[in-house]
Design a protein around this motif. Sequence first.
Motif, PDB file in Angstrom:
ATOM      1  N   UNK A 103      31.305 -39.519  -3.938  1.00  0.00           N
ATOM      2  CA  UNK A 103      31.752 -38.368  -3.372  1.00  0.00           C
ATOM      3  C   UNK A 103      32.863 -38.695  -2.305  1.00  0.00           C
ATOM      4  N   UNK A 104      33.873 -37.760  -2.251  1.00  0.00           N
ATOM      5  CA  UNK A 104      34.651 -38.054  -1.231  1.00  0.00           C
ATOM      6  C   UNK A 104      36.163 -37.452  -1.332  1.00  0.00           C
ATOM      7  N   UNK A 105      37.213 -37.656  -0.558  1.00  0.00           N
ATOM      8  CA  UNK A 105      38.553 -37.152  -0.777  1.00  0.00           C
ATOM      9  C   UNK A 105      39.710 -38.265  -0.708  1.00  0.00           C
ATOM     10  N   UNK A 110      46.049 -43.504  -2.733  1.00  0.00           N
ATOM     11  CA  UNK A 110      44.905 -44.221  -2.246  1.00  0.00           C
ATOM     12  C   UNK A 110      43.918 -44.639  -3.631  1.00  0.00           C
ATOM     13  N   UNK A 111      44.003 -43.822  -4.593  1.00  0.00           N
ATOM     14  CA  UNK A 111      43.249 -44.054  -5.726  1.00  0.00           C
ATOM     15  C   UNK A 111      44.019 -45.097  -6.590  1.00  0.00           C
ATOM     16  N   UNK A 148      33.299 -29.307  -9.664  1.00  0.00           N
ATOM     17  CA  UNK A 148      33.304 -30.105  -8.383  1.00  0.00           C
ATOM     18  C   UNK A 148      33.506 -31.576  -8.642  1.00  0.00           C
ATOM     19  N   UNK A 149      34.248 -32.105  -9.878  1.00  0.00           N
ATOM     20  CA  UNK A 149      34.430 -33.160 -10.163  1.00  0.00           C
ATOM     21  C   UNK A 149      35.958 -33.912  -9.293  1.00  0.00           C
ATOM     22  N   UNK A 150      36.541 -32.919  -8.904  1.00  0.00           N
ATOM     23  CA  UNK A 150      37.910 -33.383  -8.334  1.00  0.00           C
ATOM     24  C   UNK A 150      38.834 -32.035  -8.044  1.00  0.00           C
ATOM     25  N   UNK A 162      36.235 -34.635  -4.289  1.00  0.00           N
ATOM     26  CA  UNK A 162      34.929 -34.558  -5.312  1.00  0.00           C
ATOM     27  C   UNK A 162      33.906 -34.222  -4.419  1.00  0.00           C
ATOM     28  N   UNK A 163      33.208 -33.109  -4.811  1.00  0.00           N
ATOM     29  CA  UNK A 163      32.011 -32.542  -3.898  1.00  0.00           C
ATOM     30  C   UNK A 163      30.690 -32.832  -4.920  1.00  0.00           C
ATOM     31  N   UNK A 164      31.168 -32.758  -6.282  1.00  0.00           N
ATOM     32  CA  UNK A 164      30.012 -33.114  -7.060  1.00  0.00           C
ATOM     33  C   UNK A 164      29.286 -31.842  -7.468  1.00  0.00           C
TER      34      UNK A 164
END
Length: 247
Positions: A103-105, A110-111, A148-150, A162-164
């Motif tokens: 999870x994260x932003x 960056x990706x 919640x995948x992105x 991404x909070x899942x």
Amino acid sequence: MSNWYYEKGWTRHRIFGLRKEWLEFYLSDREGWRQNSTLGNRQVDSFATWLKTAGIEDKKGNLTALGMEFIRRGVDDLSLWELLWVNVVFSFPTARWYAHLGLGTWSTTELKAMLEQSVPRLAERTVINAIMELAGLLERTPVGKELGQGHVGGNKPRRISRIGREPNDSAIIHSIGKLYLQQDRTILPWSESLAWPWVVFGCSLDSILERLIKMDQDYFMIDDKGIIICRSEKEEWQCGDIAISWL
């Protein structure tokens, strides 16, 4: 985590992500969608590939059980998008790599830098296209925000948060079946960093394990060491009320 160096197919969708409206049109006009759509040639080619990646069509171009369920239930059924996301993760290395990030932003910039670091052999253009395809899928389908995948926001660069989300039982079973096919072995140890259901959906490991223990199914057994697949002949597994074939 996977040895990403040996993975292939990081970008295969002509830079476009899957779009909900494309799938809706396809399901309403399966025979004539290529001719009757307003998509450009590259978008047509992209979507034709996405149909395989997402498990809507099989390798021969036939509608799958998942595709038939989309026709029956419609494209607003999130439980079907959960199954679709599982298919994407296991057939599209970029999505599986992303799922392993947790999870994260991140910004798309960056990706790209993170993917370049994970797989140094990839050309810069391949990395750019791979992230564009992934971001497009997350932005234009319920997989991103609703599952919640992105959630994709911002302009240039876009940011993906991404909070899942905890999936339903069907998606958990489907995910384990796909993991079994990917690994091609009947014993899947907890100690290995694999694409477990909690990795695929970015949710609680403990919660998924608790549900696995209580789940009424005879496809696999679990113990303190891992998962043991009981139906190694790769027959159809019933995911809720959908029979998913592993062939």
